[in-house]
Enzyme design. Structure first.
Site, short mmCIF file in Angstrom:
data_model
loop_
_atom_site.label_atom_id
_atom_site.label_comp_id
_atom_site.label_asym_id
_atom_site.label_seq_id
_atom_site.Cartn_x
_atom_site.Cartn_y
_atom_site.Cartn_z
N ASP A 48 -10.62 13.55 -32.06
CA ASP A 48 -9.68 14.51 -32.67
C ASP A 48 -9.32 14.08 -34.09
O ASP A 48 -8.18 14.25 -34.54
CB ASP A 48 -8.42 14.66 -31.79
CG ASP A 48 -7.60 15.90 -32.17
OD1 ASP A 48 -8.05 16.70 -33.01
OD2 ASP A 48 -6.49 16.06 -31.61
N ASP A 70 -8.99 25.58 -31.16
CA ASP A 70 -8.28 24.30 -31.22
C ASP A 70 -7.33 24.20 -32.41
O ASP A 70 -7.60 24.71 -33.49
CB ASP A 70 -9.26 23.13 -31.30
CG ASP A 70 -8.52 21.80 -31.36
OD1 ASP A 70 -7.64 21.58 -30.53
OD2 ASP A 70 -8.81 21.00 -32.26
N ASN A 74 -10.76 25.40 -37.14
CA ASN A 74 -9.43 25.79 -37.66
C ASN A 74 -9.30 25.46 -39.14
O ASN A 74 -8.38 24.79 -39.58
CB ASN A 74 -8.29 25.16 -36.85
CG ASN A 74 -8.28 23.64 -36.94
OD1 ASN A 74 -9.31 23.02 -37.15
ND2 ASN A 74 -7.10 23.04 -36.78
#
Ligand code: ZN
Length: 427
Positions: free
Chosen positions: A308, A155, A97
Protein backbone atom coordinates in the site's frame (compact mmCIF):
# COMPACT_ATOMS: atom_id res chain seq x y z
CA UNK A 1 24.30 -4.84 -20.95
CA UNK A 2 24.70 -8.54 -21.61
CA UNK A 3 21.52 -10.44 -22.17
CA UNK A 4 22.93 -13.52 -20.43
CA UNK A 5 23.41 -13.68 -16.68
CA UNK A 6 24.55 -16.56 -14.48
CA UNK A 7 23.47 -16.28 -10.85
CA UNK A 8 26.08 -18.56 -9.35
CA UNK A 9 25.91 -20.48 -6.11
CA UNK A 10 22.99 -18.72 -4.40
CA UNK A 11 20.33 -20.22 -2.16
CA UNK A 12 17.49 -20.58 -4.66
CA UNK A 13 14.17 -20.27 -2.85
CA UNK A 14 11.27 -20.95 -5.20
CA UNK A 15 8.15 -22.35 -3.49
CA UNK A 16 6.41 -22.63 -6.89
CA UNK A 17 8.55 -25.71 -7.51
CA UNK A 18 9.36 -26.63 -3.90
CA UNK A 19 12.97 -25.52 -4.25
CA UNK A 20 15.22 -24.38 -1.44
CA UNK A 21 18.86 -25.26 -2.15
CA UNK A 22 22.10 -24.00 -3.63
CA UNK A 23 21.90 -23.83 -7.42
CA UNK A 24 23.12 -21.87 -10.44
CA UNK A 25 20.54 -20.03 -12.52
CA UNK A 26 21.11 -19.02 -16.16
CA UNK A 27 19.04 -16.15 -17.53
CA UNK A 28 19.08 -15.70 -21.31
CA UNK A 29 16.92 -13.82 -23.79
CA UNK A 30 14.61 -12.63 -21.08
CA UNK A 31 13.80 -16.07 -19.70
CA UNK A 32 15.04 -18.53 -17.11
CA UNK A 33 17.15 -20.76 -19.36
CA UNK A 34 18.63 -23.25 -16.91
CA UNK A 35 18.64 -24.17 -13.25
CA UNK A 36 21.17 -26.74 -12.05
CA UNK A 37 23.86 -27.60 -9.53
CA UNK A 38 26.37 -26.19 -11.98
CA UNK A 39 25.55 -24.21 -15.09
CA UNK A 40 28.55 -23.62 -17.38
CA UNK A 41 28.68 -19.88 -18.05
CA UNK A 42 28.35 -18.92 -21.73
CA UNK A 43 31.30 -16.80 -22.87
CA UNK A 44 29.29 -13.59 -23.16
CA UNK A 45 27.45 -14.02 -19.84
CA UNK A 46 27.76 -11.82 -16.80
CA UNK A 47 28.47 -14.06 -13.82
CA UNK A 48 27.17 -12.82 -10.47
CA UNK A 49 28.54 -14.56 -7.41
CA UNK A 50 25.47 -15.22 -5.24
CA UNK A 51 27.14 -17.15 -2.41
CA UNK A 52 25.52 -16.10 0.86
CA UNK A 53 22.60 -14.56 -1.07
CA UNK A 54 19.03 -15.68 -1.67
CA UNK A 55 17.85 -15.99 -5.28
CA UNK A 56 14.06 -15.79 -5.50
CA UNK A 57 11.39 -15.23 -8.12
CA UNK A 58 10.96 -11.44 -8.37
CA UNK A 59 8.88 -9.84 -5.63
CA UNK A 60 5.50 -8.50 -6.77
CA UNK A 61 3.57 -5.76 -4.96
CA UNK A 62 -0.08 -5.79 -6.01
CA UNK A 63 -0.93 -2.57 -4.13
CA UNK A 64 0.98 0.66 -4.80
CA UNK A 65 0.00 4.28 -5.40
CA UNK A 66 2.23 5.94 -8.02
CA UNK A 67 0.32 9.28 -8.04
CA UNK A 68 0.64 9.90 -11.79
CA UNK A 69 -1.31 11.52 -13.36
CA UNK A 70 -2.12 14.47 -11.13
CA UNK A 71 0.19 14.41 -8.10
CA UNK A 72 3.62 14.13 -9.68
CA UNK A 73 5.16 16.11 -6.79
CA UNK A 74 4.60 13.00 -4.61
CA UNK A 75 5.67 10.29 -7.06
CA UNK A 76 5.64 9.50 -10.77
CA UNK A 77 5.31 6.20 -12.55
CA UNK A 78 9.05 6.39 -13.27
CA UNK A 79 10.15 7.24 -9.71
CA UNK A 80 7.71 4.70 -8.26
CA UNK A 81 8.98 1.96 -10.57
CA UNK A 82 12.56 2.88 -9.59
CA UNK A 83 11.66 2.78 -5.88
CA UNK A 84 10.10 -0.63 -6.47
CA UNK A 85 13.30 -1.89 -8.09
CA UNK A 86 15.36 -0.50 -5.19
CA UNK A 87 13.09 -2.42 -2.81
CA UNK A 88 13.56 -5.68 -4.69
CA UNK A 89 10.21 -5.63 -6.49
CA UNK A 90 10.21 -6.66 -10.14
CA UNK A 91 6.55 -5.72 -10.65
CA UNK A 92 3.90 -3.52 -9.06
CA UNK A 93 0.19 -2.97 -9.59
CA UNK A 94 -0.68 0.75 -9.73
CA UNK A 95 -3.87 1.84 -8.01
CA UNK A 96 -6.24 4.01 -10.08
CA UNK A 97 -7.05 6.76 -7.54
CA UNK A 98 -5.07 9.33 -9.50
CA UNK A 99 -6.28 12.68 -10.81
CA UNK A 100 -7.98 12.00 -13.15
CA UNK A 101 -8.72 8.43 -12.04
CA UNK A 102 -7.76 5.50 -14.28
CA UNK A 103 -11.30 4.62 -15.32
CA UNK A 104 -11.19 4.16 -19.09
CA UNK A 105 -9.01 2.30 -21.61
CA UNK A 106 -7.08 5.43 -22.66
CA UNK A 107 -6.02 6.10 -19.09
CA UNK A 108 -5.02 2.45 -18.66
CA UNK A 109 -2.97 2.74 -21.86
CA UNK A 110 -1.22 5.81 -20.45
CA UNK A 111 -0.05 3.83 -17.38
CA UNK A 112 1.12 0.94 -19.57
CA UNK A 113 3.13 3.29 -21.81
CA UNK A 114 4.63 5.27 -18.91
CA UNK A 115 5.60 2.03 -17.17
CA UNK A 116 7.33 0.76 -20.29
CA UNK A 117 9.11 4.07 -20.79
CA UNK A 118 10.38 3.94 -17.20
CA UNK A 119 12.25 0.74 -18.10
CA UNK A 120 12.49 -0.43 -14.51
CA UNK A 121 10.13 -2.67 -12.53
CA UNK A 122 7.06 -3.71 -14.47
CA UNK A 123 4.02 -1.51 -13.85
CA UNK A 124 0.59 -3.10 -14.24
CA UNK A 125 -2.41 -0.79 -14.23
CA UNK A 126 -5.46 -1.45 -12.10
CA UNK A 127 -8.63 0.24 -13.37
CA UNK A 128 -11.48 1.77 -11.40
CA UNK A 129 -14.59 -0.17 -10.51
CA UNK A 130 -16.80 2.88 -10.98
CA UNK A 131 -16.66 5.85 -13.35
CA UNK A 132 -14.62 8.60 -11.67
CA UNK A 133 -14.53 6.50 -8.47
CA UNK A 134 -17.94 7.98 -7.77
CA UNK A 135 -19.49 4.65 -6.79
CA UNK A 136 -22.45 5.15 -9.12
CA UNK A 137 -21.87 3.59 -12.54
CA UNK A 138 -19.67 0.66 -13.48
CA UNK A 139 -16.53 1.66 -15.45
CA UNK A 140 -15.76 0.01 -18.82
CA UNK A 141 -14.19 -3.09 -17.29
CA UNK A 142 -13.86 -5.17 -20.46
CA UNK A 143 -12.29 -2.32 -22.44
CA UNK A 144 -9.85 -1.58 -19.61
CA UNK A 145 -8.83 -5.26 -19.43
CA UNK A 146 -8.21 -5.19 -23.18
CA UNK A 147 -5.98 -2.12 -22.67
CA UNK A 148 -3.94 -3.91 -19.98
CA UNK A 149 -5.74 -3.56 -16.64
CA UNK A 150 -5.06 -6.60 -14.43
CA UNK A 151 -7.77 -5.89 -11.82
CA UNK A 152 -10.29 -3.24 -10.82
CA UNK A 153 -10.67 -1.33 -7.56
CA UNK A 154 -11.93 1.98 -6.21
CA UNK A 155 -9.16 1.77 -3.57
CA UNK A 156 -8.81 4.78 -1.36
CA UNK A 157 -12.57 4.55 -1.12
CA UNK A 158 -14.95 1.63 -0.70
CA UNK A 159 -17.82 0.80 -3.03
CA UNK A 160 -20.72 1.73 -0.75
CA UNK A 161 -23.49 0.44 -3.07
CA UNK A 162 -23.78 -3.34 -2.58
CA UNK A 163 -25.62 -3.71 -5.89
CA UNK A 164 -22.76 -2.04 -7.76
CA UNK A 165 -20.24 -4.29 -6.00
CA UNK A 166 -22.27 -7.33 -7.05
CA UNK A 167 -22.26 -6.10 -10.65
CA UNK A 168 -18.49 -5.49 -10.52
CA UNK A 169 -17.90 -9.05 -9.31
CA UNK A 170 -20.08 -10.42 -12.11
CA UNK A 171 -18.38 -8.38 -14.86
CA UNK A 172 -14.85 -8.90 -13.56
CA UNK A 173 -15.49 -12.65 -13.44
CA UNK A 174 -16.43 -12.59 -17.13
CA UNK A 175 -13.03 -11.05 -17.91
CA UNK A 176 -11.11 -13.30 -15.52
CA UNK A 177 -9.76 -10.57 -13.21
CA UNK A 178 -10.09 -9.97 -9.46
CA UNK A 179 -12.06 -7.14 -7.88
CA UNK A 180 -9.63 -5.59 -5.40
CA UNK A 181 -11.57 -4.28 -2.46
CA UNK A 182 -10.91 -1.49 0.02
CA UNK A 183 -13.32 -2.60 2.76
CA UNK A 184 -14.67 0.31 4.78
CA UNK A 185 -18.15 1.43 5.79
CA UNK A 186 -17.82 5.20 5.55
CA UNK A 187 -20.88 5.79 7.70
CA UNK A 188 -18.86 4.44 10.62
CA UNK A 189 -15.41 5.74 9.73
CA UNK A 190 -15.58 8.89 7.65
CA UNK A 191 -15.04 11.27 10.55
CA UNK A 192 -12.32 9.13 12.16
CA UNK A 193 -8.59 9.78 12.00
CA UNK A 194 -7.17 6.63 13.62
CA UNK A 195 -8.23 3.35 15.22
CA UNK A 196 -11.10 3.78 17.68
CA UNK A 197 -9.78 2.63 21.04
CA UNK A 198 -7.83 3.64 24.13
CA UNK A 199 -5.21 5.59 22.18
CA UNK A 200 -7.76 7.64 20.22
CA UNK A 201 -9.58 8.33 23.51
CA UNK A 202 -6.35 9.48 25.14
CA UNK A 203 -5.44 11.71 22.18
CA UNK A 204 -8.96 13.09 21.86
CA UNK A 205 -9.18 12.05 18.19
CA UNK A 206 -12.28 10.61 16.51
CA UNK A 207 -11.79 6.93 15.71
CA UNK A 208 -12.56 4.37 13.03
CA UNK A 209 -13.95 1.24 14.72
CA UNK A 210 -12.99 -2.27 13.55
CA UNK A 211 -16.64 -2.72 12.63
CA UNK A 212 -16.32 -0.24 9.75
CA UNK A 213 -13.86 -2.63 8.08
CA UNK A 214 -15.52 -5.86 9.27
CA UNK A 215 -18.93 -4.99 7.80
CA UNK A 216 -17.51 -4.58 4.29
CA UNK A 217 -15.26 -7.63 4.53
CA UNK A 218 -18.28 -9.77 5.44
CA UNK A 219 -20.51 -8.08 2.83
CA UNK A 220 -18.00 -8.59 0.05
CA UNK A 221 -17.30 -12.20 1.03
CA UNK A 222 -21.06 -12.78 0.77
CA UNK A 223 -21.17 -11.06 -2.64
CA UNK A 224 -18.23 -13.15 -3.88
CA UNK A 225 -20.08 -16.23 -2.70
CA UNK A 226 -23.28 -15.09 -4.40
CA UNK A 227 -21.64 -14.31 -7.75
CA UNK A 228 -18.74 -16.77 -7.84
CA UNK A 229 -16.50 -13.77 -8.56
CA UNK A 230 -12.96 -13.29 -7.23
CA UNK A 231 -12.72 -10.79 -4.39
CA UNK A 232 -9.23 -9.63 -3.39
CA UNK A 233 -9.42 -7.98 0.03
CA UNK A 234 -6.88 -5.20 0.46
CA UNK A 235 -4.89 -4.26 3.58
CA UNK A 236 -6.84 -6.41 6.06
CA UNK A 237 -6.25 -5.15 9.61
CA UNK A 238 -8.87 -6.60 11.99
CA UNK A 239 -9.16 -9.86 13.95
CA UNK A 240 -12.82 -10.39 13.01
CA UNK A 241 -11.95 -9.61 9.39
CA UNK A 242 -9.29 -12.33 9.20
CA UNK A 243 -11.54 -14.85 10.95
CA UNK A 244 -14.30 -14.10 8.43
CA UNK A 245 -11.89 -14.64 5.53
CA UNK A 246 -10.67 -17.90 7.11
CA UNK A 247 -14.23 -19.20 7.28
CA UNK A 248 -15.03 -18.03 3.74
CA UNK A 249 -11.94 -19.80 2.36
CA UNK A 250 -13.05 -22.97 4.17
CA UNK A 251 -16.45 -22.65 2.41
CA UNK A 252 -14.69 -22.37 -0.96
CA UNK A 253 -15.35 -18.68 -1.61
CA UNK A 254 -12.98 -17.28 -4.26
CA UNK A 255 -11.13 -14.84 -2.01
CA UNK A 256 -7.52 -13.72 -1.79
CA UNK A 257 -6.31 -11.20 0.77
CA UNK A 258 -3.45 -8.90 1.68
CA UNK A 259 -1.50 -8.06 4.80
CA UNK A 260 0.52 -4.82 4.74
CA UNK A 261 3.92 -4.76 6.47
CA UNK A 262 2.80 -1.93 8.79
CA UNK A 263 -0.23 -3.91 9.97
CA UNK A 264 2.13 -6.80 10.76
CA UNK A 265 4.54 -4.80 12.92
CA UNK A 266 2.87 -1.68 14.38
CA UNK A 267 -0.08 -1.03 16.70
CA UNK A 268 -2.12 2.14 17.26
CA UNK A 269 0.39 3.06 19.98
CA UNK A 270 2.63 4.27 17.11
CA UNK A 271 0.23 7.21 16.65
CA UNK A 272 0.97 8.46 20.18
CA UNK A 273 2.38 11.97 20.12
CA UNK A 274 0.11 12.74 17.13
CA UNK A 275 2.64 11.21 14.77
CA UNK A 276 1.20 11.83 11.31
CA UNK A 277 3.72 9.39 9.80
CA UNK A 278 1.71 6.63 11.53
CA UNK A 279 -1.62 7.85 10.10
CA UNK A 280 -3.03 5.43 7.56
CA UNK A 281 -6.24 3.84 6.36
CA UNK A 282 -7.17 1.29 7.55
CA UNK A 283 -5.55 2.58 10.73
CA UNK A 284 -2.97 0.81 12.85
CA UNK A 285 -5.00 -1.25 15.30
CA UNK A 286 -4.60 -3.04 18.64
CA UNK A 287 -2.04 -5.68 19.65
CA UNK A 288 -4.81 -8.33 19.43
CA UNK A 289 -5.50 -7.33 15.82
CA UNK A 290 -1.79 -7.40 14.94
CA UNK A 291 -1.48 -10.88 16.48
CA UNK A 292 -4.47 -12.04 14.41
CA UNK A 293 -3.03 -10.57 11.20
CA UNK A 294 0.30 -12.30 11.88
CA UNK A 295 -1.41 -15.65 12.56
CA UNK A 296 -3.48 -15.23 9.38
CA UNK A 297 -0.33 -14.57 7.36
CA UNK A 298 1.18 -17.75 8.79
CA UNK A 299 -1.79 -20.01 8.02
CA UNK A 300 -2.38 -18.51 4.56
CA UNK A 301 -5.70 -16.81 5.34
CA UNK A 302 -3.83 -13.67 4.33
CA UNK A 303 -2.00 -15.08 1.31
CA UNK A 304 -0.26 -11.95 0.01
CA UNK A 305 1.97 -9.23 1.45
CA UNK A 306 1.38 -5.88 -0.26
CA UNK A 307 2.78 -2.51 0.81
CA UNK A 308 0.00 0.00 0.00
CA UNK A 309 2.91 2.33 -0.90
CA UNK A 310 1.32 5.77 -0.48
CA UNK A 311 3.72 8.66 -1.09
CA UNK A 312 2.88 12.09 0.31
CA UNK A 313 4.76 15.37 0.23
CA UNK A 314 6.58 16.48 3.38
CA UNK A 315 4.39 19.57 3.85
CA UNK A 316 1.18 17.55 3.75
CA UNK A 317 2.28 15.19 6.50
CA UNK A 318 3.47 18.19 8.56
CA UNK A 319 -0.15 19.29 8.97
CA UNK A 320 -2.19 18.86 12.16
CA UNK A 321 -3.06 15.19 12.70
CA UNK A 322 -6.68 15.57 11.64
CA UNK A 323 -5.66 17.34 8.41
CA UNK A 324 -2.75 15.10 7.39
CA UNK A 325 -3.32 12.59 4.58
CA UNK A 326 -3.37 8.82 5.16
CA UNK A 327 -0.59 6.49 4.12
CA UNK A 328 3.12 5.72 4.16
CA UNK A 329 5.73 4.77 1.59
CA UNK A 330 6.49 1.07 1.70
CA UNK A 331 8.41 -0.20 -1.31
CA UNK A 332 11.92 0.31 0.05
CA UNK A 333 11.34 -1.00 3.58
CA UNK A 334 9.04 -4.00 2.97
CA UNK A 335 11.63 -6.72 2.43
CA UNK A 336 13.79 -5.67 5.39
CA UNK A 337 10.79 -5.27 7.68
CA UNK A 338 9.30 -8.64 6.80
CA UNK A 339 12.65 -10.43 7.12
CA UNK A 340 13.49 -8.74 10.44
CA UNK A 341 10.13 -8.45 12.18
CA UNK A 342 8.16 -11.36 10.72
CA UNK A 343 10.54 -14.07 9.44
CA UNK A 344 13.29 -13.69 12.08
CA UNK A 345 10.58 -13.64 14.78
CA UNK A 346 9.35 -17.04 13.56
CA UNK A 347 5.91 -16.03 12.25
CA UNK A 348 6.68 -17.47 8.79
CA UNK A 349 9.78 -19.04 7.27
CA UNK A 350 11.72 -17.63 4.35
CA UNK A 351 10.11 -19.79 1.63
CA UNK A 352 6.67 -18.74 2.92
CA UNK A 353 7.75 -15.12 2.66
CA UNK A 354 8.68 -15.67 -1.01
CA UNK A 355 5.31 -17.40 -1.51
CA UNK A 356 3.45 -14.39 -0.01
CA UNK A 357 5.53 -11.73 -1.80
CA UNK A 358 6.00 -13.36 -5.22
CA UNK A 359 4.33 -16.67 -6.11
CA UNK A 360 0.85 -15.95 -4.76
CA UNK A 361 0.55 -12.33 -5.97
CA UNK A 362 1.48 -13.56 -9.47
CA UNK A 363 -1.19 -16.26 -9.29
CA UNK A 364 -3.91 -14.02 -7.83
CA UNK A 365 -3.46 -11.28 -10.44
CA UNK A 366 -2.38 -13.70 -13.20
CA UNK A 367 0.90 -11.92 -13.82
CA UNK A 368 4.05 -13.31 -15.43
CA UNK A 369 6.70 -14.27 -12.88
CA UNK A 370 6.33 -15.64 -9.39
CA UNK A 371 8.38 -18.64 -10.46
CA UNK A 372 11.85 -19.60 -11.68
CA UNK A 373 10.73 -22.64 -13.66
CA UNK A 374 12.64 -23.01 -16.93
CA UNK A 375 11.13 -20.87 -19.69
CA UNK A 376 9.45 -18.46 -17.30
CA UNK A 377 10.12 -14.74 -17.47
CA UNK A 378 13.55 -13.78 -16.03
CA UNK A 379 12.23 -11.62 -13.17
CA UNK A 380 14.47 -12.33 -10.18
CA UNK A 381 15.18 -10.77 -6.81
CA UNK A 382 18.58 -11.47 -5.27
CA UNK A 383 18.86 -10.39 -1.65
CA UNK A 384 21.28 -10.59 1.23
CA UNK A 385 19.33 -11.99 4.21
CA UNK A 386 22.13 -11.00 6.61
CA UNK A 387 22.85 -7.39 5.57
CA UNK A 388 22.23 -5.04 8.51
CA UNK A 389 21.11 -1.49 7.68
CA UNK A 390 19.31 1.47 9.18
CA UNK A 391 16.25 3.00 7.51
CA UNK A 392 17.24 6.47 6.26
CA UNK A 393 14.31 8.11 4.45
CA UNK A 394 16.63 10.73 2.90
CA UNK A 395 18.21 7.88 0.92
CA UNK A 396 14.90 6.65 -0.57
CA UNK A 397 14.65 6.45 -4.34
CA UNK A 398 10.96 7.34 -3.99
CA UNK A 399 10.12 11.04 -4.24
CA UNK A 400 8.50 10.86 -0.81
CA UNK A 401 9.85 10.18 2.68
CA UNK A 402 6.72 9.58 4.76
CA UNK A 403 7.54 6.52 6.84
CA UNK A 404 7.18 5.63 10.52
CA UNK A 405 10.25 3.38 10.21
CA UNK A 406 13.01 6.03 10.09
CA UNK A 407 15.95 4.90 12.20
CA UNK A 408 14.78 1.28 12.43
CA UNK A 409 17.57 -1.25 12.29
CA UNK A 410 16.74 -4.01 9.85
CA UNK A 411 18.48 -7.13 8.60
CA UNK A 412 18.04 -8.16 4.97
CA UNK A 413 18.35 -6.07 1.85
CA UNK A 414 17.98 -6.50 -1.93
CA UNK A 415 21.23 -6.75 -3.92
CA UNK A 416 20.04 -7.25 -7.51
CA UNK A 417 16.63 -6.66 -9.05
CA UNK A 418 16.39 -8.30 -12.46
CA UNK A 419 13.47 -7.69 -14.84
CA UNK A 420 13.22 -9.62 -18.10
CA UNK A 421 16.82 -10.74 -17.71
CA UNK A 422 18.10 -7.16 -17.30
CA UNK A 423 19.56 -5.82 -14.03
CA UNK A 424 17.40 -2.77 -13.22
CA UNK A 425 18.80 -2.16 -9.77
CA UNK A 426 22.02 -3.12 -8.04
CA UNK A 427 22.71 -2.40 -4.36
ZN1 ZN B 1 -7.09 1.19 0.49
Amino acid sequence: MSDKIVLAGGRVVDPSQGLDRTLDVLLAEGSVAALADEVPAPEDARVIDCSGLVVAPGLIDVHVHLREPGEEHKETIATGAAAAAAGGFTAVCAMPNTDPPIDDPAAVGFVVAAGRAAGSSRVYPVGCISVGRQGERLALIGEMVEAGAVAVTDDGSPVMDSGLMRLALEYAQAFGIPVADHPEDLGLSELGHMNEGVVSARLGLAGKPNASEDIHIVRDLLLAELTGGHIHLQHVSTRFGVESIRQAKARGVHVTAEASPHHLVLTHEAVDGYRTEAKMNPPLRTAEDVAAVRAALADGTLDTIATDHAPHHYDEKEAAFADAPNGIVGLETALGLVLTRVVAEGVIDLPTMVERMSCQPARAFQLPGGTLTRGSVADVTVFDPDAAWTVDPSAFVSKSRNTPFAGWELTGRPRFTIVGGRVVWEG
